[in-house]
Scaffold this active site. Structure first.
Site, PDB file in Angstrom:
ATOM      1  N   GLY A 119       2.705   1.908  10.729  1.00 14.70           N
ATOM      2  CA  GLY A 119       3.634   3.026  10.576  1.00 14.70           C
ATOM      3  C   GLY A 119       4.370   3.399  11.854  1.00 14.70           C
ATOM      4  N   GLU A 135      -5.170  -5.248  10.597  1.00 13.24           N
ATOM      5  CA  GLU A 135      -4.123  -4.252  10.811  1.00 13.24           C
ATOM      6  C   GLU A 135      -4.366  -3.545  12.138  1.00 13.24           C
ATOM      7  OE1 GLU A 135      -2.217  -2.966   6.919  1.00 13.24           O
ATOM      8  OE2 GLU A 135      -4.033  -1.783   7.102  1.00 13.24           O
ATOM      9  N   LYS A 191       0.088   4.316  -0.264  1.00  9.66           N
ATOM     10  CA  LYS A 191      -0.536   5.491   0.364  1.00  9.66           C
ATOM     11  C   LYS A 191      -0.337   6.745  -0.509  1.00  9.66           C
ATOM     12  CE  LYS A 191       0.305   3.338   4.782  1.00  9.66           C
ATOM     13  NZ  LYS A 191       0.311   3.479   6.242  1.00  9.66           N
ATOM     14  N   SER A 244       3.665  -2.526  10.217  1.00 12.13           N
ATOM     15  CA  SER A 244       5.125  -2.534  10.320  1.00 12.13           C
ATOM     16  C   SER A 244       5.744  -3.874   9.904  1.00 12.13           C
ATOM     17  CB  SER A 244       5.563  -2.140  11.733  1.00 12.13           C
ATOM     18  OG  SER A 244       5.124  -0.824  12.023  1.00 12.13           O
ATOM     19  N   GLU A 270      -6.560   4.422   8.064  1.00 14.98           N
ATOM     20  CA  GLU A 270      -6.383   5.866   7.820  1.00 14.98           C
ATOM     21  C   GLU A 270      -7.652   6.470   7.225  1.00 14.98           C
ATOM     22  OE1 GLU A 270      -2.737   5.426   5.637  1.00 14.98           O
ATOM     23  OE2 GLU A 270      -1.757   4.801   7.498  1.00 14.98           O
ATOM     24  N   ASN A 310       0.862  -1.188   0.000  1.00 17.01           N
ATOM     25  CA  ASN A 310       0.000   0.000   0.000  1.00 17.01           C
ATOM     26  C   ASN A 310       0.898   1.237   0.000  1.00 17.01           C
ATOM     27  OD1 ASN A 310      -1.846   2.014   0.529  1.00 17.01           O
ATOM     28  ND2 ASN A 310      -2.196   1.420   2.671  1.00 17.01           N
ATOM     29  N   HIS A 342      -9.326   1.037   5.020  1.00 18.53           N
ATOM     30  CA  HIS A 342      -8.026   1.157   5.699  1.00 18.53           C
ATOM     31  C   HIS A 342      -8.190   2.061   6.927  1.00 18.53           C
ATOM     32  CE1 HIS A 342      -3.882   2.324   6.490  1.00 18.53           C
ATOM     33  NE2 HIS A 342      -3.535   1.221   5.844  1.00 18.53           N
TER      34      HIS A 342
HETATM   35  C1  PEP Z   1      -0.517  -0.099   5.974  1.00 18.22           C
HETATM   36  O1  PEP Z   1      -0.513   1.022   5.507  1.00 18.22           O
HETATM   37  O2  PEP Z   1      -1.469  -0.826   5.700  1.00 18.22           O
HETATM   38  C2  PEP Z   1       0.580  -0.514   6.830  1.00 18.22           C
HETATM   39  C3  PEP Z   1       0.497  -1.658   7.424  1.00 18.22           C
HETATM   40  O3  PEP Z   1       1.655   0.361   6.976  1.00 18.22           O
HETATM   41  P1  PEP Z   1       3.107   0.020   7.620  1.00 18.22           P
HETATM   42  O4  PEP Z   1       3.569  -1.281   7.003  1.00 18.22           O
HETATM   43  O5  PEP Z   1       3.951   1.174   7.242  1.00 18.22           O
HETATM   44  O6  PEP Z   1       2.888  -0.127   9.090  1.00 18.22           O
END
Ligand code: PEP
Length: 255
Positions: free
Chosen positions: A177, A171, A15, A217, A101, A13, A99
């Site tokens: 992040g 997630e 973003k 992460s 976000e 992803n 997601h």
């Molecule tokens: C994501 O954006 O779905 C995500 C898991 O980000 P990151 O791997 O940077 O934590």
């Protein structure tokens, strides 16, 4: 169900990152690095502006294309939105929906996730439905209640055939992040809980075929251990998908 083989799905992803030329450069490098990787589905999710160019770049490769969101209506007076038929036209196979976000900053709800999921399915776009608890919710022992509302709300009213086209991405918001990853044991517990919810919604047979990705992460160093868990079937990767080498390394490490 014992013995069911689910193909792992590793999705990147991107973003709000990458211009069209940067997206093409990243995908070109990735394509070469993963050309021989089999037994794993590889997906990239660039921003809307780069979808068509990335679609051309990955033609005849083992990489699939996802959008980072989709709107619930096909067309009309909805300024700024992008619909499922438009995403199919741009070459997408998948759409990330709900997601954290989008839930956090753009008012996404279980209901809108459900409507978007149905719109995607109606146009043969496979939904990657994101679910996950915030840190305060985990600390208040509400993880299962939150996950249950995200999963049951997101898949409400789907037929078994529709559900089989969906991917669920667990997630935990506190791991996105932040550099902090759920332990393999924590991830497995929630993934197993999600599979139970899918069983309740349809059947063990259907639930056993659905890919449940982990996200938060994920890096080359922790991917294999997470995906070795019995109910962890892949990864949704943010930061580490922005470099071809680290994303390819995650793909390699899960095989
Ligand atoms: C994501 O954006 O779905 C995500 C898991 O980000 P990151 O791997 O940077 O934590």
């Amino acid at each position: 169900m014992e013995g069911t083989m689910r193909t792992p799905i590793i999705a990147g992803n991107w973003k709000l990152n990458k211009t069209i030329s940067e997206a093409v450069a990243l995908t070109t490098a990735l394509k070469a690095l993963v050309a021989d990787d089999t037994g794993v589905e590889i997906i990239v999710a660039p921003p809307f502006t780069a979808l068509a160019a990335v679609s051309d770049t990955i033609a005849d490769s083992n990489i699939c294309l996802a959008a980072q969101d989709v709107y619930s209506e096909d067309s009309g007076a909805f300024t700024g939105e992008v619909s499922a038929p438009m995403l199919k036209d741009a070459g997408c196979d998948y759409a990330i929906i709900g997601h954290s976000e989008r839930r956090q900053y753009f008012g996404e709800t279980n209901d809108s996730v459900n409507q978007k999921t149905k719109a995607a399915l109606a146009h043969d776009l496979k939904p990657i439905i994101c679910v996950g608890e915030q840190l305060e919710e985990r600390e208040a022992n509400q993880t299962e209640a939150v996950i249950e509302s995200h999963v049951t709300g997101g898949i409400a009213g789907l037929s078994a055939a529709d559900l089989l086209s969906c991917v669920i991405a667990y997630e935990p918001v506190w791991a996105i992040g932040t550099g902090e990853t759920a332990t393999p044991v924590q991830a497995q517990a929630v993934h197993n809980f999600i599979r139970g919810l899918l069983t309740k919604a349809h059947s063990a047979e259907i639930a056993s075929q659905i890919c449940i990705q982990y996200g938060g992460s994920v890096k080359p160093e922790n991917a294999a251990e997470l995906i070795a868990q019995p109910d962890v079937d892949g990864a949704l990767v943010g930061g580490a998908s922005l470099e071809a080498e680290s994303f390819a390394q995650i793909v390699r490490n899960v095989q």
